[in-house]
Every structure is written in C-alpha cells, then in structure tokens.
Design a protein around this motif. Structure first.
Motif, PDB file in Angstrom:
ATOM      1  N   ALA A 157       0.820  -1.206   0.000  1.00 34.14           N
ATOM      2  CA  ALA A 157       0.000   0.000   0.000  1.00 34.14           C
ATOM      3  C   ALA A 157       0.859   1.264   0.000  1.00 34.14           C
ATOM      4  O   ALA A 157       0.478   2.281  -0.563  1.00 34.14           O
ATOM      5  N   ASN A 158       2.038   1.230   0.625  1.00 27.51           N
ATOM      6  CA  ASN A 158       2.875   2.415   0.748  1.00 27.51           C
ATOM      7  C   ASN A 158       4.082   2.378  -0.182  1.00 27.51           C
ATOM      8  O   ASN A 158       4.998   3.172  -0.044  1.00 27.51           O
ATOM      9  N   GLU A 207      -6.577  -1.563  -2.727  1.00 31.18           N
ATOM     10  CA  GLU A 207      -5.117  -1.423  -2.679  1.00 31.18           C
ATOM     11  C   GLU A 207      -4.708  -0.231  -1.823  1.00 31.18           C
ATOM     12  O   GLU A 207      -3.614  -0.216  -1.256  1.00 31.18           O
ATOM     13  N   ARG A 208      -5.593   0.760  -1.721  1.00 28.85           N
ATOM     14  CA  ARG A 208      -5.313   1.903  -0.839  1.00 28.85           C
ATOM     15  C   ARG A 208      -5.621   1.580   0.613  1.00 28.85           C
ATOM     16  O   ARG A 208      -5.376   2.400   1.501  1.00 28.85           O
TER      17      ARG A 208
END
Length: 718
Positions: free
Chosen positions: A390-391, A595-596
């Motif tokens: 995610a990051n 996905e976020r």
C-alpha cells in the motif's frame, strides 16, 4: 544372482549408488526392459492415470518400512508424489510411512530434506522420517530406517555405513532428459511435417466442404433503439457490434464416429507451438508438484501430432527441459518423462522463466500458425521486481517480460502469455500484468484440484483457433454522423481524426467465440429522410489453415426517423453489454480502493453497482449474463471482508474477473472443483469439451481425489 551382487559391490565401492538396478540378466529386453524404460511416461497418460488405484499397504510392526528393491513381490502401488507405479524390483527403494502412505524413497527424501515431517497426502505428522545418511541408535522396539531398505543387521549395511553420506540422495535417481548445457540459440526445434500438414489441410478442406463448413465470421449489429423522432439529436447513440467465429466441423457434426473424432479435429484446426513455463520452486514440493505433473500429462496427451511443445522449468534459475517437439507418440513419451523428472527446490525467478520461454519461440526455425505461452507460479518473483504494498511505488512488471513476448505499446503484442496464479502466496498483480501486457488471460487457481481443469479450458481454446489477426473497421456512412468512442476493453482501438473511421485490433478467435463492442456515434436531427444511416462494419482477418487474408462486410446500420416516435424499446443486447462494461469498471474501482486500504469503500462500490444493475432492462428480464454479473460482484464483496481475506484471495479473484471481462475470454478462478468457478459466460464448446475430458479423468482417479486439498484453511466469509 551372483552378477547382481557383483554389480552392487562395484557400485558401493565407487560410491555411485545404493540401490540395485534392473539388468538385462533379470528380464528379457523385449518386454520388461522397455516397460521399465517408458513406465514413468506411460503412467502419466490420462488412461492410466484415471485407472491407477493405489493400494494401501499394511503397516509394519515397526511403523515404517522400506521395501527391498530386489523383492519379487507383485505389488503395484502408486507413489503419491510423482504419481507413478512403485513396482518392486524396478531399481527404486520404496518408503512406507507410519500413516500407511507409500512413496519412492527419492521422492519423499526430496520432500523431507528441508525438515518437513508432514505426510503430503493426509497431512499426518510423522515421528520418523526417511534418513539420507547413517541413522542414530534406534529407540527400543523400533527398527532404524535406511536409505536402501535393508535391515541394519544385513551384512551389506556394514559396507553402506562406511560410505560418506551424500548431500542430495534424491538427485541420484533423476536421470536428466536434457543436455548438460543449453545452446545459445534455440533453433533446434523439431521440423514441421509440411507434407503431412498439406495432406491434412486438403482433407480438412474436403471435410469442411462436405459438412458445409466455411471458416468465416458472423457479424451482427444492434442499435440501442430501432426508431427515434427525426427532431432529436444524440451525442452518444450506441450501436452494438457482435462478432462470432465459425464453429469447428466437429461441433457441427457431433454424430461423427468417436474413434476418428480426435484425428478429424486435428485436421480441421491450426496447429500450435506451445511453451509451458512452470514454477518448481521449493514451495511447489509435494502435492502441488504432483498435481502439476498430472495436469501437464493431460495437456501432453491432448496435443496433436502437428502441435509442438517445449517445457521450461524455473526456480532460482530456468531450464529448458527439451526443445519444441512434435507431440507424436514418441514426442509424448519423451515429454511425459521430462515432466515426471521435475523436482521442487529453490526460489522463484519468473522473469528468467519467461525470458527462456520467449527465446524458444523467437529462435525457432519453423513456426506453427498459433503460438502461446502458459505460465504457472505459486510465488512472487524475488529476482527482478520488488514486492508491492500500500505504501510502495507500483513495480514495473514489464521488466518481467522479454521483448519477444511484447513489442511495445504502439505495435501490439506478439506472444500471449496465459498466466495461472496458484494459491494464496502468488503475486496476483504481477501475473495479471504479465498476461495483460502480452495479450493473454490471468486465471486464479485457489484450490489444487483446479489445476488440470484450468489448463484444460485454456488448451481447449488454443486448439480451436479459426481466425487470426482480426481487425474490425467501423466507418460512418452519413456525412453528418461521426464516431465519438469505441468501447473495446483491453483490445487496442482508435478513432481517426474527424471521427469518420475507427478500428479495433482483436487478434485470434477460437471456434464459436464471440466479441461484443459498443460503438458510440453522434446522430444529428434528420428532417429530410425517414431513415438515418449510421455505420458499416468490416472485418479483415487471416484463415490460419489456408494462410490467406479475407474481408467480410456487414450491412449498413440505420435507424428509423419518424416525425413522432412511438414507445421506445431498448435493445436487450445493448443493455446487457453496457452492464458488463459497468461491472468491469466497478471491479477496477473497487480494486483500486482495496489497494489503498479502503476495503469498506471497495465493498460499497461493488454494492452500488449491483443496485444499479438490478434496475436495468436486462436484469428485470432475468438475463443470464446479468444474473452472473450480480453473483460475481457479490462474491468479490465477500472476499473483501478483511485484509487477510483480500490478500489471500480477493485481489486475485478480482484481477481474474477483470482479465476475463476485458478480453471477453474464459478464465479459471475461485475454489470450486466442479467447474462452477470458471467464467461460463465466455466458454466455447471446445473449452467445455476439454473440461469434460479433464473432469471425467479426475472423477475416475481415486489417487487424484486423495491428493486434492485447499491451499489454505482460512474459511471464506459469508
């Protein structure tokens, strides 16, 4: 007998082996020797796989037993790892575990050498495992287990104990079926049999003529409404273009004699060059690898004599097991032996496997009309791209694909890769990207039992290609009408400057496969005529057998323009395809939200789409596709119940759905073993036929049923 012991002492003295091989002195060269040499390949055939019924051995009083290699017993059990018969006297030690399941010693030694003490069949935890070197003192009441199966009080074992332990006993039993070094250029493909192909093509043309079979495309068009008032104008009036490839002759003539059906089907289709790129990393050990071998056996047995196959196996590195080889009787036997020799070990280097697979097709001297790559992996590439999260920035998955597989965004794709993500730990994002960039499909294999069915569906399509290089051209007829958009999913499309013409690159079509494209046009008010002509559709394609280009045009598409229009009747066909595109768009949005980290937002997007679809004309008429879309969206919602569930199956399930709807081609996904997980909306008769063969074989194989188990135990949310 003296000769056998003499060979054993010599082998032990040279530290080459610790088992007694079958010699010509023990059996006649015409019968037994040939049977032993081909047994591994023959036993992977569907006929033998379906009928082989392993017998449960009687546990010894010591709980574990290794059978003598030189025993004259007539036992014919089946090794649950390599799925070949454990014929005693065949030169391989047999290990029987305390749970009563039996294996070749070299198979189970490879499985347990990393400390695994769990039975790959019943998952029972073993207290004792086969040893690869001298054993420690046995516990009271238990006999120690030795690599060759003789008791330790045997005089021969005093010689064995003096030998230094080998580091990898399992590899001593694997006879390489490929050269020690690979050529720099893979131009050693088996030549095509042109004379046979020409004769079969002539026979195919005659058969097609007899059956009134013409290899062509059927074009249908549907305006969203058939009549509108001449005073109205439209910015986005929709016309559906439906294309359907011709049926194969076998489909048109089901009464043909069954014995000649296979050869007839081979004659009336384009032969294939197929490269399978298979993950044999350490995580594939045990049941996974066994079922992969079985699935590959099914593929090999269903390829025709003009089809060519090459197999690439990859782990930390990649290896071509054999060059492109025609699947004649000899070719099948050699391919089955090569697949049966695979052993799982090492890491996961998908990029290297694809590089080698692409190079095989790039360097080949001869080319069959159809070429494709099948990729299967249960892990993540740890050599070329870093994992995504995610990051983290999105990895460049295009690095996994060599140039022969894709030739750039402007020139389309060359070799489609049909990717199969296996289990909860594979990288669904990378596998989906590989297939999307190359023009192939992505299938999610959640349960081990689906491997063979997934492969069967895929080759059922590849072995029925009737149209190639299909390009669809759309041209406006009325000078006041222009194109505003072409909705074609993943297929490259373009609208020319001025909006007078547009085109869609479709590529190959399987027999009876359909494609639906929505064409939007601007329609002006029309006071001078009772009819407004809109568009004309032209298809340009190649017949893969005749190797000739053909052109087919549709009739002009128009709408009635009365002064006062009556009740507006919306086309069910157009509404159905709008729903499909809207569902696919919702899937893409939900995936982006997930996905976020916004799983609630993702589920809400899917729920909103279901509500909108339920109010459409096609939904209210219980349209089959609309019902299927609603069930699919609901399943995706359930797979977003938590981050764990989404990571394990939700992401892969959504990506497989996007692949299917974007290409309008069937993919395998889900955890069902009865075929219901396959997207039946896009299945062709050829796919269904191949699936039926696969499921019939599995239903008749008790050994396969015992090997089937979920890849992870997390229950699916309800």
């Amino acid at each position: 007998m003296g000769s056998k012991w003499r060979k054993a002492r010599m082998a032990l003295g040279l530290n080459l082996c610790v088992y007694l091989p079958k010699t010509l002195e023990d059996s006649s060269p015409s019968s037994v020797d040939s049977e032993e040499r081909l047994s591994d390949a023959a036993l992977l055939s569907p006929a033998n796989l379906g009928s082989s019924r392993p017998q449960t051995p009687t546990p010894s009083s010591h709980g574990l037993k290794l059978s003598r290699s030189g025993s004259k017993s007539t036992s014919k059990q089946t090794c649950s790892i390599c799925l070949t018969k454990m014929k005693q006297g065949g030169g391989h030690a047999i290990f029987t575990a305390e749970c009563s399941h039996s294996f070749h010693f070299h198979c189970i030694a490879s499985n347990v050498k990393h400390g695994n003490q769990i039975c790959p069949v019943c998952r029972a935890k073993w207290k004792e495992i086969p040893l690869q070197g001298p054993t420690a003192d046995p516990s009271p009441g238990r006999a120690p287990i030795d690599p060759v199966g003789w008791p330790q009080n045997d005089a021969l074992m005093t010689v064995v104990r003096r030998l230094p332990p080998r580091r990898d006993l399992s590899r001593r039993h694997i006879v390489p079926l490929f050269p020690a070094t690979e050529p720099g250029i893979f131009n050693d493909d088996e030549p095509l049999d042109h004379q046979t192909m020409l004769a079969e093509r002539s026979s195919s043309n005659k058969n097609c003529a007899d059956d009134n079979c013409f290899r062509t495309i059927e074009i249908k068009t549907y305006p969203e409404v058939s009549a509108v008032s001449n005073s109205k104008s439209f910015d986005n009036f929709t016309v559906l273009v439906n294309l359907k490839a011709a049926a194969s002759t076998t489909t048109q003539n089901p009464c043909r004699d069954q014995s000649s059906l296979s050869q007839f089907s081979q004659n009336c289709r384009a032969p294939v060059d197929l490269v399978t790129v298979l993950d044999i990393s350490g995580s594939m050990a045990g049941t996974k690898l066994a079922l992969l071998k079985r699935a590959m056996g099914f593929v090999i047995q269903n390829l025709g004599s003009n089809d060519r196959l090459s197999v690439v196996a990859f782990s930390s590195t990649a290896r071509r097991l054999f060059p492109l080889r025609r699947m004649t009787d000899t070719g099948r036997q050699q391919a089955l032996q090569a697949v049966n020799s695979l052993v799982a070990n090492g890491g996961t280097n998908i990029a290297e496997g694809l590089r080698k697979g692409g190079k095989i097709l790039e360097d080949r001297r001869g080319k069959n009309p159809v070429a494709s790559i099948i990729l299967l992996s249960d892990g993540q590439d740890t050599y070329t791209v870093s994992g995504s999260g995610a990051n983290q920035a999105q990895p460049n998955y295009q690095l996994l694909l060599p140039l022969p597989i894709h030739s750039g965004d402007n020139t389309g794709f060359q070799i489609p890769v049909h990717a199969f993500g296996f289990g909860a730990d594979h990288d669904a994002s990378s596998m989906h990207s590989i297939s999307e960039i190359s023009g192939g499909t992505f299938s999610f294999i959640e349960t081990e039992a689906v491997i063979q069915d997934a492969f069967a569906q895929c080759i059922g399509g590849l072995l029925s290609v009737v149209v190639q290089e299909l390009q669809v051209e759309v041209e406006c007829i009325n000078t006041n009408v222009c194109l505003s958009s072409l909705k074609a999913g993943n297929y490259p499309s373009r609208v020319m400057v001025g909006g007078r013409k547009g085109s869609i690159d479709v590529g190959d079509l399987y027999a009876e496969e359909e494609r639906d494209f929505l064409v939007s046009v601007n329609v002006p008010a029309e006071f001078s005529s009772n009819l407004t002509s809109l568009i004309k559709v032209r298809c340009i394609f190649k017949d893969p057998l005749a190797k000739e280009m053909a052109t087919l045009e549709s009739e002009e598409v128009g709408i009635q323009r009365p002064a006062v229009a009556g009740q507006v009747v919306v086309s069910i066909e157009v509404d159905r395809q709008r729903n499909r595109l809207q569902a696919a768009e919702a899937m893409a949005q939900a995936r982006a939200a997930a996905e976020r980290g916004d799983l609630a937002g993702a589920a809400s997007t899917l729920e909103d789409c279901r509500r909108v679809l339920s109010e459409t004309v096609s939904a209210k008429s219980n349209d089959r596709l609309c019902v299927a879309l609603d069930a699919e969206l609901k399943e995706m919602q359930e797979r977003m119940a938590s981050r764990h569930v989404y990571e394990a199956s939700g992401r892969a399930y959504i990506l497989s759905g996007l692949s299917s709807h974007s290409w309008q081609r069937a993919t395998a996904r889900g955890d069902s073993t009865d075929g219901s997980s396959l997207v039946q909306s896009y299945q062709t008769p050829s796919m269904v036929e191949m699936l039926t063969r696969s499921q019939a074989m599995l239903l008749g194989s008790p050994s396969a049923q015992r090997l089937i188990r979920p890849l992870y135990s997390q229950p699916k949310p309800r």
